[in-house]
Design an enzyme around this catalytic site. Structure first.
Site, PDB file in Angstrom:
ATOM      1  CG  LEU A  30      -9.931   2.249  -1.101  1.00  0.00           C
ATOM      2  CD1 LEU A  30     -10.523   1.555  -1.943  1.00  0.00           C
ATOM      3  CD2 LEU A  30      -8.863   1.171   0.229  1.00  0.00           C
ATOM      4  N   GLY A  88      -2.744   1.894  -5.583  1.00  0.00           N
ATOM      5  CA  GLY A  88      -1.647   0.509  -5.488  1.00  0.00           C
ATOM      6  C   GLY A  88      -2.590  -0.316  -4.408  1.00  0.00           C
ATOM      7  CG  HIS A  89      -5.753   0.589  -1.309  1.00  0.00           C
ATOM      8  ND1 HIS A  89      -4.689   1.680  -0.796  1.00  0.00           N
ATOM      9  CD2 HIS A  89      -5.064  -0.284  -0.263  1.00  0.00           C
ATOM     10  CE1 HIS A  89      -4.600   2.288   0.284  1.00  0.00           C
ATOM     11  NE2 HIS A  89      -4.678   0.915   0.937  1.00  0.00           N
ATOM     12  CD  GLN A 123       7.689  -7.520  -0.807  1.00  0.00           C
ATOM     13  OE1 GLN A 123       7.233  -8.460  -0.913  1.00  0.00           O
ATOM     14  NE2 GLN A 123       8.973  -7.415  -0.478  1.00  0.00           N
ATOM     15  CB  VAL A 126       1.475   0.587  -7.055  1.00  0.00           C
ATOM     16  CG1 VAL A 126       0.889   1.335  -8.545  1.00  0.00           C
ATOM     17  CG2 VAL A 126       0.694  -1.425  -7.833  1.00  0.00           C
TER      18      VAL A 126
END
Ligand code: PAF
Length: 289
Positions: free
Chosen positions: A33, A36-37, A148, A176
């Site tokens: 991770l 972004g996660h 996204q 991100v």
């Protein structure tokens, strides 16, 4: 935070959540991770009472010569990060739990899965569709949270959830980025320092193409040329695709009149990196929900 490894445990916990009237949001991941996660997790917290994160490196979405075996796995560190974010449940099954035998069920998307990333990874989205269906079925989340950055994945999962009538709302979180614009990805970890510097050209190029549309460019091919030229200007980047496509059909856009997806995939050393921006001629809408 509890870490579950079996489908039976998930079903039990889900029943408790339901009995207590808790809304569940699921963030499906393959682990390793990054920020972004964690943004997905934070969004999940905003829209649900109980936040579930699945960590499963799904073999069916990797091609025969891809990085399934070497894909980075760090469950202990991931669990620490998730506990810190206040996640309620982590579902980290073994491969045998999800696939006790080779699956014969296949999810197809009538050719959409062969466009963009599907050109080089023809079986990838069938595997994503299968595992996401399994996770939706086992966990039965009220909300599914996706990034996204994987624009094609988002499009196909929306169609999957809608057409299979999964009672789940798909929520999409903007990409991100690192300070130089590079989209966060677990595969950035494979980059050497030189490759990492070169990789910043990806987002810079997508932005250049976006700016051209915002400045009035309506020719899809001209926009595509901007993408191709930008990526090729950096010799460490090997272009896989650079497209200006309709956001729903993923067909190449000739004349830009509505929203388009600018999407690129490149190879940099051992990594394959993707990025995208959604643009409308008058306004940019990166990562709309
Ligand atoms: O985006 C990913 O990390 C994966 O494709 C997903 C959605 C977790 C399915 O394995």
């Amino acid at each position: 935070m509890e870490i579950l490894t079996t489908i039976a445990q998930c079903r039990d916990h889900r029943l408790s959540d339901r009995a207590a009237g808790r809304r569940v949001a699921l963030v499906p991941t393959m682990g390793f991770l990054h920020e972004g996660h964690l943004e997905l997790v934070r969004r999940a917290r905003e829209v649900a009472d109980s936040v579930w994160v699945s960590i499963f490196v799904n073999p069916t979405q990797f091609g025969p010569h891809e990085d399934f075996e070497s894909y980075p796995r760090e469950l202990k560190k991931d669990a620490e990060l998730l506990a810190h974010e206040g996640v309620d449940i982590v579902f980290a099954p073994t491969t045998e739990e999800i696939y006790p035998r080779d699956p014969i069920v296949q999810i197809g998307f009538s050719g959409l899965e062969r466009k963009l990333c599907g050109t080089d990874r023809p079986t990838h989205f069938a595997g994503v569709g299968l595992v996401v269906s399994q996770l939706f079925n086992v966990i039965q989340p009220d909300r599914g949270i996706f990034g996204q950055k994987d624009a094609q994945q988002v499009l196909l999962i929306r169609r999957l959830a809608n057409e299979l009538h999964f009672p789940v709302e798909i929520i999409v979180v903007p990409t991100v980025r690192e300070s130089d614009g590079l989209a966060m990805s677990s595969r950035n970890a494979y980059l050497t320092p030189q490759e990492r510097t070169a990789a910043s050209t990806i987002y810079a190029t997508v932005c250049k193409a976006r700016d051209a549309i915002e400045a009035g460019e309506v020719c899809g091919e001209a926009v595509r040329r901007i993408l191709i030229t930008g990526i090729r200007s950096e010799e460490l980047l090997e272009l896989q695709y650079a497209e200006c496509v309709d956001v729903e059909t993923l067909e190449r856009t000739e004349m830009i009149s509505g929203s388009v997806l600018l999407a690129v995939a490149v190879r940099v050393g051992k990594s394959r990196l993707i990025d995208n921006v959604t643009v409308t001629p008058s306004a940019t809408a990166e990562g709309t929900t």
